[in-house]
Design a protein around this motif. Structure first.
Motif, mmCIF file in Angstrom:
data_model
loop_
_atom_site.group_PDB
_atom_site.id
_atom_site.type_symbol
_atom_site.label_atom_id
_atom_site.label_comp_id
_atom_site.label_asym_id
_atom_site.label_seq_id
_atom_site.Cartn_x
_atom_site.Cartn_y
_atom_site.Cartn_z
ATOM 1 N N ASN A 22 -6.621 0.341 -10.134
ATOM 2 C CA ASN A 22 -6.962 1.589 -9.862
ATOM 3 C C ASN A 22 -5.818 2.229 -8.897
ATOM 4 O O ASN A 22 -5.452 3.456 -8.989
ATOM 5 N N TYR A 23 -5.609 1.562 -7.966
ATOM 6 C CA TYR A 23 -4.820 1.842 -6.789
ATOM 7 C C TYR A 23 -3.425 2.234 -7.305
ATOM 8 O O TYR A 23 -2.726 3.168 -6.679
ATOM 9 N N TYR A 24 -2.915 1.594 -8.360
ATOM 10 C CA TYR A 24 -1.574 1.739 -8.818
ATOM 11 C C TYR A 24 -1.556 2.268 -10.148
ATOM 12 O O TYR A 24 -0.279 2.683 -10.827
ATOM 13 N N ARG A 44 0.720 -1.100 0.007
ATOM 14 C CA ARG A 44 -0.069 -0.077 0.046
ATOM 15 C C ARG A 44 0.878 1.461 -0.010
ATOM 16 O O ARG A 44 0.276 2.417 0.053
ATOM 17 N N ASP A 57 -6.616 -4.758 0.429
ATOM 18 C CA ASP A 57 -7.497 -4.073 -0.427
ATOM 19 C C ASP A 57 -6.781 -3.186 -1.478
ATOM 20 O O ASP A 57 -6.697 -1.818 -1.073
ATOM 21 N N THR A 58 -6.198 -3.716 -2.477
ATOM 22 C CA THR A 58 -5.650 -2.787 -3.526
ATOM 23 C C THR A 58 -6.079 -3.264 -4.828
ATOM 24 O O THR A 58 -6.544 -4.624 -5.016
ATOM 25 N N ASN A 59 -6.111 -2.631 -5.864
ATOM 26 C CA ASN A 59 -6.399 -3.157 -7.385
ATOM 27 C C ASN A 59 -5.729 -2.391 -8.323
ATOM 28 O O ASN A 59 -4.966 -1.660 -8.046
ATOM 29 N N THR A 71 2.821 3.199 -2.043
ATOM 30 C CA THR A 71 3.283 3.633 -3.440
ATOM 31 C C THR A 71 4.431 4.323 -3.560
ATOM 32 O O THR A 71 5.223 4.183 -4.475
#
Length: 252
Positions: free
Chosen positions: A143-145, A113, A139-141, A115
């Motif tokens: 769109n998060y990166y 989480r 909880d990442t996906n 970045t």
């Protein structure tokens, strides 16, 4: 294109007459006994004939980011992450690698989480083996990166022995290999960076780097305390048995 490491000058297990005859149960017994032992201050028990486990050591990282430069500094920020596989271009004659040589990192939720940390150390791909919003997941996906140009793949896996992680072995091996072959760096994470993530990295080393399960587990544990659950270890032993048969390294 990177040049990948030759892990040992010793003959691999496949060239040992005795190891070519190992049943799957012997491989599993060794994997289970290794992961049950304390990590810090110890080396794995002697491997069966033909295998040469290497001493364990913790690796420094983040030469370009001194604020994350030691394991202790990373832990202060909730980041528990270690590089576990390296390019041979950066090995010297003493088998010591340089900071910029890491190809694969294993880490926890905090690493996945953060970045800022990921960009600082040069991560180009993230494989989240614990995707989700429930307890025990990360909880990442994509769109998060996406704002950081990091390629993402997520698996909704629970860290229980009954989980069929092996159905994803080829898929995750291809994703990791894409990062490695393109000159990138991949973070493989789960909640703690111990079980789901390490199982996927070990499967990659077996499928794409032609290691046995014992070689792959030994290589990863040289750099990080990983402990795949017993069900995952059984699935790695089954993969080991299958690959050795396909490669003509197992008789019978």
């Amino acid at each position: 294109m990177v040049s990948l490491p030759s892990l040992s000058s010793e003959p691999p297990p496949s060239q040992s007459p005795s190891s070519s005859l190992w049943p799957c149960s012997s491989v599993l017994s060794y994997l289970l006994s290794t992961c049950q032992k304390p990590y810090k201050g110890q080396t794995p028990e002697p491997a069966p004939q033909g295998l040469q486990p290497q001493p364990q050591h913790r690796t420094s990282l983040c030469g370009e980011a001194p604020e994350f430069g030691t394991y202790e500094l990373r832990l202060e920020r909730g980041i528990d992450c270690d590089p576990v596989f390296f390019s041979s271009d950066h090995y010297d004659q003493h088998y010591i690698h340089h900071q910029s040589s890491a190809l694969i990192l294993i880490g926890n939720l905090g690493a996945a989480r953060n970045t800022f940390y990921l960009k600082k150390v040069g991560v180009t791909h993230v494989l989240n083996t614990a995707e989700g919003s429930r307890m025990g997941t990360v909880d990442t996906n994509q769109n998060y990166y996406k704002p950081f140009g990091i390629k993402y793949k997520g698996l909704k896996l629970l860290d229980v022995a009954q989980t069929n992680i092996s159905m994803y072995f080829n898929e995750v091996a291809d994703f990791i290999d894409d990062a490695v072959r393109s000159g990138g760096q991949v973070l493989v994470n789960c909640l703690m960076g111990m079980s789901r993530s390490s199982t996927c990295v070990i499967a990659y080393l077996m499928l794409k780097q032609n290691m046995t399960a014992v070689q792959a587990l030994t290589e990863v544990r040289r750099h990080r305390d990983v402990r795949p659950n017993d069900g995952f270890l059984r699935q790695l032993a089954d993969l080991d048995n299958k690959l050795r048969r396909e490669r003509g390294q197992l008789m019978g």
